[in-house]
Design a protein around this motif. Sequence first.
Motif, PDB file in Angstrom:
ATOM      1  N   GLN A   1       0.836  -1.176   0.000  1.00  0.00           N
ATOM      2  CA  GLN A   1       0.000   0.000   0.000  1.00  0.00           C
ATOM      3  C   GLN A   1       0.889   1.250   0.000  1.00  0.00           C
ATOM      4  O   GLN A   1       0.639   2.182  -0.733  1.00  0.00           O
ATOM      5  CB  GLN A   1      -0.942  -0.066   1.196  1.00  0.00           C
ATOM      6  N   ILE A   2       1.940   1.256   0.772  1.00  0.00           N
ATOM      7  CA  ILE A   2       2.833   2.414   0.830  1.00  0.00           C
ATOM      8  C   ILE A   2       3.546   2.594  -0.500  1.00  0.00           C
ATOM      9  O   ILE A   2       3.665   3.715  -0.996  1.00  0.00           O
ATOM     10  CB  ILE A   2       3.833   2.270   1.993  1.00  0.00           C
ATOM     11  N   SER A   3       4.011   1.496  -1.107  1.00  0.00           N
ATOM     12  CA  SER A   3       4.698   1.593  -2.398  1.00  0.00           C
ATOM     13  C   SER A   3       3.784   2.156  -3.467  1.00  0.00           C
ATOM     14  O   SER A   3       4.206   2.967  -4.289  1.00  0.00           O
ATOM     15  CB  SER A   3       5.220   0.224  -2.829  1.00  0.00           C
ATOM     16  N   LEU A   4       2.536   1.762  -3.463  1.00  0.00           N
ATOM     17  CA  LEU A   4       1.583   2.290  -4.441  1.00  0.00           C
ATOM     18  C   LEU A   4       1.347   3.777  -4.213  1.00  0.00           C
ATOM     19  O   LEU A   4       1.269   4.551  -5.162  1.00  0.00           O
ATOM     20  CB  LEU A   4       0.270   1.519  -4.378  1.00  0.00           C
ATOM     21  N   ARG A   5       1.289   4.193  -2.973  1.00  0.00           N
ATOM     22  CA  ARG A   5       1.074   5.616  -2.682  1.00  0.00           C
ATOM     23  C   ARG A   5       2.270   6.460  -3.134  1.00  0.00           C
ATOM     24  O   ARG A   5       2.114   7.651  -3.388  1.00  0.00           O
ATOM     25  CB  ARG A   5       0.775   5.816  -1.202  1.00  0.00           C
ATOM     26  N   LEU A   6       3.449   5.844  -3.274  1.00  0.00           N
ATOM     27  CA  LEU A   6       4.604   6.572  -3.791  1.00  0.00           C
ATOM     28  C   LEU A   6       4.437   6.929  -5.269  1.00  0.00           C
ATOM     29  O   LEU A   6       5.159   7.765  -5.789  1.00  0.00           O
ATOM     30  CB  LEU A   6       5.889   5.766  -3.590  1.00  0.00           C
ATOM     31  N   CYS A   7       3.476   6.308  -5.930  1.00  0.00           N
ATOM     32  CA  CYS A   7       3.191   6.598  -7.335  1.00  0.00           C
ATOM     33  C   CYS A   7       2.199   7.751  -7.483  1.00  0.00           C
ATOM     34  O   CYS A   7       1.801   8.082  -8.600  1.00  0.00           O
ATOM     35  CB  CYS A   7       2.636   5.362  -8.040  1.00  0.00           C
ATOM     36  N   GLU A   8       1.798   8.361  -6.383  1.00  0.00           N
ATOM     37  CA  GLU A   8       0.853   9.471  -6.446  1.00  0.00           C
ATOM     38  C   GLU A   8       1.473  10.673  -7.147  1.00  0.00           C
ATOM     39  O   GLU A   8       2.658  10.943  -7.027  1.00  0.00           O
ATOM     40  CB  GLU A   8       0.412   9.894  -5.042  1.00  0.00           C
ATOM     41  N   ASP A   9       0.646  11.386  -7.872  1.00  0.00           N
ATOM     42  CA  ASP A   9       1.063  12.602  -8.565  1.00  0.00           C
ATOM     43  C   ASP A   9       1.163  13.738  -7.547  1.00  0.00           C
ATOM     44  O   ASP A   9       0.205  13.989  -6.820  1.00  0.00           O
ATOM     45  CB  ASP A   9       0.024  12.942  -9.640  1.00  0.00           C
ATOM     46  N   PRO A  10       2.299  14.427  -7.495  1.00  0.00           N
ATOM     47  CA  PRO A  10       2.427  15.526  -6.529  1.00  0.00           C
ATOM     48  C   PRO A  10       1.478  16.698  -6.820  1.00  0.00           C
ATOM     49  O   PRO A  10       1.238  17.535  -5.957  1.00  0.00           O
ATOM     50  CB  PRO A  10       3.887  15.954  -6.655  1.00  0.00           C
ATOM     51  N   ASN A  11       0.900  16.726  -8.033  1.00  0.00           N
ATOM     52  CA  ASN A  11      -0.020  17.808  -8.389  1.00  0.00           C
ATOM     53  C   ASN A  11      -1.477  17.468  -8.088  1.00  0.00           C
ATOM     54  O   ASN A  11      -2.378  18.190  -8.493  1.00  0.00           O
ATOM     55  CB  ASN A  11       0.135  18.151  -9.875  1.00  0.00           C
TER      56      ASN A  11
END
Length: 152
Positions: free
Chosen positions: A1-11
């Motif tokens: 779950q944490i690794s997937l959240r690292l793929c979030e767009d900063p915008n």
Amino acid sequence: QISLRLCEDPNGKHFRQDVDGFHLLSPKMGISYHLSDFGNYLWSMDEKCPTENHIIGTALKVLKKEVLPTTCGVKVSTWNTAEGWQRWLEDKVCELRTGAEQRGGVSVGLILDKDGFEVGSCGISHPYFAHATEKPIREILVALGGPGGIDD
């Protein structure tokens, strides 16, 4: 779950546009997130920030057939054989390789153990990416070992 959240767009557009998919694999199950579809699904539910409940909960809803994979962008595969995960991984590698070739490029793979050290790589003749390839790299598969590492 944490690794997937690292793929979030900063915008704030849920997930980075340059990351198409995120895949999880265990001995009995594979989960694939098509990130643009999954992000659209979350937006349709007015969820602006993916949480553990959204990420894992959506996969569980797909597994229970409460939500269609085509609706949410999450596909769950299960198997009862020892070879199931290997077949799933082989199919995923073929899918990525074919997709890269169709777009005029190559695919590469990198395997890291539970501590982040390189176990192996494939797809290019050099162990590192610090050189120009003949064709552009279109797909990258990074396999990370879990707490028990990656079995030989």
